[in-house]
Design a protein around this motif. Structure first.
Motif, mmCIF file in Angstrom:
data_model
loop_
_atom_site.group_PDB
_atom_site.id
_atom_site.type_symbol
_atom_site.label_atom_id
_atom_site.label_comp_id
_atom_site.label_asym_id
_atom_site.label_seq_id
_atom_site.Cartn_x
_atom_site.Cartn_y
_atom_site.Cartn_z
ATOM 1 N N GLN A 151 0.829 -1.199 0.000
ATOM 2 C CA GLN A 151 0.000 0.000 0.000
ATOM 3 C C GLN A 151 0.873 1.262 0.000
ATOM 4 O O GLN A 151 0.405 2.344 -0.361
ATOM 5 C CB GLN A 151 -0.924 0.016 1.228
ATOM 6 C CG GLN A 151 -1.912 -1.146 1.303
ATOM 7 C CD GLN A 151 -2.925 -1.138 0.177
ATOM 8 O OE1 GLN A 151 -3.358 -0.076 -0.263
ATOM 9 N NE2 GLN A 151 -3.299 -2.312 -0.290
ATOM 10 N N LEU A 152 2.114 1.106 0.420
ATOM 11 C CA LEU A 152 3.049 2.234 0.411
ATOM 12 C C LEU A 152 3.633 2.363 -0.996
ATOM 13 O O LEU A 152 4.158 1.383 -1.541
ATOM 14 C CB LEU A 152 4.161 2.002 1.433
ATOM 15 C CG LEU A 152 3.679 1.802 2.881
ATOM 16 C CD1 LEU A 152 4.848 1.420 3.784
ATOM 17 C CD2 LEU A 152 2.997 3.055 3.393
ATOM 18 N N PRO A 153 3.585 3.539 -1.600
ATOM 19 C CA PRO A 153 3.958 3.686 -3.015
ATOM 20 C C PRO A 153 5.425 3.431 -3.329
ATOM 21 O O PRO A 153 5.775 3.176 -4.478
ATOM 22 C CB PRO A 153 3.587 5.147 -3.321
ATOM 23 C CG PRO A 153 3.610 5.834 -1.996
ATOM 24 C CD PRO A 153 3.135 4.809 -1.003
ATOM 25 N N PHE A 154 6.282 3.477 -2.312
ATOM 26 C CA PHE A 154 7.714 3.295 -2.559
ATOM 27 C C PHE A 154 8.163 1.853 -2.409
ATOM 28 O O PHE A 154 9.334 1.542 -2.592
ATOM 29 C CB PHE A 154 8.537 4.195 -1.632
ATOM 30 C CG PHE A 154 8.094 4.158 -0.190
ATOM 31 C CD1 PHE A 154 8.434 3.106 0.636
ATOM 32 C CD2 PHE A 154 7.325 5.185 0.330
ATOM 33 C CE1 PHE A 154 8.030 3.071 1.957
ATOM 34 C CE2 PHE A 154 6.922 5.168 1.659
ATOM 35 C CZ PHE A 154 7.276 4.105 2.475
ATOM 36 N N VAL A 155 7.261 0.935 -2.039
ATOM 37 C CA VAL A 155 7.627 -0.481 -1.875
ATOM 38 C C VAL A 155 7.542 -1.189 -3.229
ATOM 39 O O VAL A 155 6.487 -1.237 -3.859
ATOM 40 C CB VAL A 155 6.718 -1.181 -0.847
ATOM 41 C CG1 VAL A 155 6.985 -2.686 -0.836
ATOM 42 C CG2 VAL A 155 6.954 -0.598 0.543
ATOM 43 N N LYS A 156 8.654 -1.753 -3.657
ATOM 44 C CA LYS A 156 8.733 -2.434 -4.951
ATOM 45 C C LYS A 156 8.550 -3.945 -4.819
ATOM 46 O O LYS A 156 7.818 -4.566 -5.586
ATOM 47 C CB LYS A 156 10.080 -2.132 -5.608
ATOM 48 C CG LYS A 156 10.246 -2.713 -6.998
ATOM 49 C CD LYS A 156 11.604 -2.335 -7.585
ATOM 50 C CE LYS A 156 11.778 -2.894 -8.993
ATOM 51 N NZ LYS A 156 13.125 -2.551 -9.542
ATOM 52 N N GLU A 157 9.242 -4.567 -3.821
ATOM 53 C CA GLU A 157 9.157 -6.008 -3.616
ATOM 54 C C GLU A 157 9.229 -6.312 -2.122
ATOM 55 O O GLU A 157 9.811 -5.539 -1.355
ATOM 56 C CB GLU A 157 10.291 -6.744 -4.339
ATOM 57 C CG GLU A 157 10.254 -6.602 -5.853
ATOM 58 C CD GLU A 157 11.446 -7.259 -6.539
ATOM 59 O OE1 GLU A 157 12.176 -8.027 -5.858
ATOM 60 O OE2 GLU A 157 11.659 -7.010 -7.732
ATOM 61 N N VAL A 158 8.651 -7.450 -1.735
ATOM 62 C CA VAL A 158 8.661 -7.878 -0.336
ATOM 63 C C VAL A 158 9.110 -9.333 -0.274
ATOM 64 O O VAL A 158 8.641 -10.178 -1.044
ATOM 65 C CB VAL A 158 7.263 -7.739 0.311
ATOM 66 C CG1 VAL A 158 7.286 -8.266 1.747
ATOM 67 C CG2 VAL A 158 6.797 -6.288 0.282
ATOM 68 N N PHE A 159 10.018 -9.616 0.648
ATOM 69 C CA PHE A 159 10.555 -10.965 0.819
ATOM 70 C C PHE A 159 10.470 -11.328 2.297
ATOM 71 O O PHE A 159 10.913 -10.555 3.157
ATOM 72 C CB PHE A 159 12.009 -10.992 0.337
ATOM 73 C CG PHE A 159 12.707 -12.307 0.508
ATOM 74 C CD1 PHE A 159 12.518 -13.340 -0.403
ATOM 75 C CD2 PHE A 159 13.579 -12.522 1.568
ATOM 76 C CE1 PHE A 159 13.174 -14.553 -0.252
ATOM 77 C CE2 PHE A 159 14.239 -13.726 1.734
ATOM 78 C CZ PHE A 159 14.031 -14.743 0.807
ATOM 79 N N LEU A 160 9.887 -12.488 2.608
ATOM 80 C CA LEU A 160 9.735 -12.941 3.993
ATOM 81 C C LEU A 160 10.555 -14.206 4.217
ATOM 82 O O LEU A 160 10.525 -15.127 3.405
ATOM 83 C CB LEU A 160 8.267 -13.251 4.308
ATOM 84 C CG LEU A 160 7.211 -12.182 3.994
ATOM 85 C CD1 LEU A 160 5.825 -12.723 4.299
ATOM 86 C CD2 LEU A 160 7.478 -10.920 4.783
ATOM 87 N N ASP A 161 11.253 -14.241 5.345
ATOM 88 C CA ASP A 161 11.999 -15.440 5.705
ATOM 89 C C ASP A 161 12.094 -15.532 7.220
ATOM 90 O O ASP A 161 12.469 -14.557 7.878
ATOM 91 C CB ASP A 161 13.410 -15.397 5.107
ATOM 92 C CG ASP A 161 14.158 -16.714 5.286
ATOM 93 O OD1 ASP A 161 13.542 -17.702 5.725
ATOM 94 O OD2 ASP A 161 15.367 -16.760 4.975
ATOM 95 N N GLU A 162 11.712 -16.637 7.768
ATOM 96 C CA GLU A 162 11.754 -16.953 9.192
ATOM 97 C C GLU A 162 11.501 -15.765 10.120
ATOM 98 O O GLU A 162 10.395 -15.547 10.569
ATOM 99 C CB GLU A 162 13.062 -17.664 9.537
ATOM 100 C CG GLU A 162 13.087 -19.061 8.933
ATOM 101 C CD GLU A 162 14.178 -19.931 9.513
ATOM 102 O OE1 GLU A 162 15.080 -19.405 10.194
ATOM 103 O OE2 GLU A 162 14.140 -21.155 9.281
ATOM 104 N N ASN A 163 12.530 -14.956 10.407
ATOM 105 C CA ASN A 163 12.347 -13.894 11.397
ATOM 106 C C ASN A 163 12.593 -12.495 10.829
ATOM 107 O O ASN A 163 12.856 -11.556 11.580
ATOM 108 C CB ASN A 163 13.285 -14.114 12.595
ATOM 109 C CG ASN A 163 14.735 -13.875 12.237
ATOM 110 O OD1 ASN A 163 15.166 -14.188 11.122
ATOM 111 N ND2 ASN A 163 15.509 -13.345 13.166
ATOM 112 N N TYR A 164 12.512 -12.343 9.511
ATOM 113 C CA TYR A 164 12.726 -11.002 8.970
ATOM 114 C C TYR A 164 11.910 -10.750 7.695
ATOM 115 O O TYR A 164 11.440 -11.674 7.030
ATOM 116 C CB TYR A 164 14.210 -10.734 8.707
ATOM 117 C CG TYR A 164 14.811 -11.490 7.534
ATOM 118 C CD1 TYR A 164 14.711 -10.996 6.232
ATOM 119 C CD2 TYR A 164 15.506 -12.674 7.728
ATOM 120 C CE1 TYR A 164 15.278 -11.670 5.160
ATOM 121 C CE2 TYR A 164 16.070 -13.351 6.675
ATOM 122 C CZ TYR A 164 15.961 -12.846 5.385
ATOM 123 O OH TYR A 164 16.514 -13.532 4.335
#
Length: 300
Positions: free
Chosen positions: A152-165
């Protein structure tokens, strides 16, 4: 009613093992117990502390994370622990008595830079997902409430999730000095509220695609299995510390070429080509001999 089953999964910390369940065991809340007194609201955690090698118990969503003391190795006791967990869960006894008086571990998140100037890593003090997820846009993030909120934030291009981060890649128009605090607070508040990070259906699907599943797949050739094993044991922990991941894609026996996918902060990182050629490629050549000639990142 479907019975509980347990899948044992390693983590980047050799002292911590995850025992993943096929169904949710808490209402999306996260708990951390350091001793039997802290675990007074969790009959399951109390039972686990009767095992002399249990140091910390983490309970969250669809898994139980256990940290051991050094008096044992997980390989010697993990099957016994898994069986104990299955028997307990199928007995119908409560995992955690989730009432207003239950003490939940406070959530903290800190920002950490990565070798990729376009990506930053936001590290939580607890495990938030049992496996890796990468989202390139908001459509891909339909099964992740946290990723959808970030997009929803216009500056976020990609998101990556792994275990604790959470690793966030930004568009060039934004400056980390201006946006990192907003991102950190959004992630911390989301986790603190106990919301679902990723849907259970998406988690189940990812498990089937995981490297551990490929190693057990009879349709995967032995050389590919060796490569996957090396990437998992020697390469993945290093790239995870930089907020990224590497996935085996394919192996061409005729050209001795290994194709991999770079994810998270590693994707598009200026130093990734150097790491790929001078690190990963050389390691596979040394360990696999003439079976490997080249390693190629198919996503650049």
């Amino acid at each position: 009613m479907e019975e509980y089953t347990i899948n044992v999964s390693v983590t980047n910390n050799p002292a911590i093992l995850k025992f993943e369940t096929n169904k949710f065991i808490t209402k999306n809340n996260n708990y951390e117990f350091k001793n039997i007194d802290e675990a007074k609201n969790s009959p399951l955690a109390q039972q686990l502390f009767y095992l002399p090698f249990i140091k910390t118990v983490y309970i969250s969503g669809n898994f139980i994370g256990l940290e051991r003391y050094d008096i044992v190795e997980w390989q010697d006791v993990q099957d016994e622990v898994a069986q104990q967990l299955v028997e307990y869960l199928n007995s119908g006894d409560p995992v955690v008595v989730e009432d207003e008086n239950t003490k939940k571990a406070p959530v903290t998140v800190y920002a950490e830079s990565t070798p990729n100037p376009a990506a930053m890593k936001f590290v939580a003090n607890k495990i938030i997902v049992p496996t890796i997820f990468e989202f390139k846009n908001i459509d891909e993030a339909k099964d992740s409430g946290l990723a959808s909120a970030l997009f929803q934030l216009p500056f976020v291009k990609e998101v990556f999730l792994d275990e604790n981060y959470v690793s966030v890649t930004k568009y060039d128009v934004a400056d980390w000095n201006e946006i990192s605090l907003e991102l950190r607070e959004l992630i911390q508040n989301y986790i603190s509220q106990g919301k679902e990070i990723v849907s259970i259906n998406a988690i189940s699907q990812k498990k089937a695609e995981a490297p551990a599943a490929l190693i057990q797949d009879d349709n995967v050739d032995d050389v590919s299995k060796q490569i996957i094993d090396i990437l998992e044991e020697y390469v993945k922990p290093a790239v995870a510390s930089d907020g990224g991941n590497i996935l085996f894609k394919s192996y061409d026996e005729d050209t001795q070429t290994v194709n991999v996918v770079l994810q998270g902060a590693c994707s598009g990182c200026p130093s990734s080509t150097f790491t790929l050629k001078n690190g990963i490629e050389n390691m596979l050549k040394n360990m696999m001999g003439d079976k490997v000639r080249e390693v190629v990142a198919i996503n650049g």
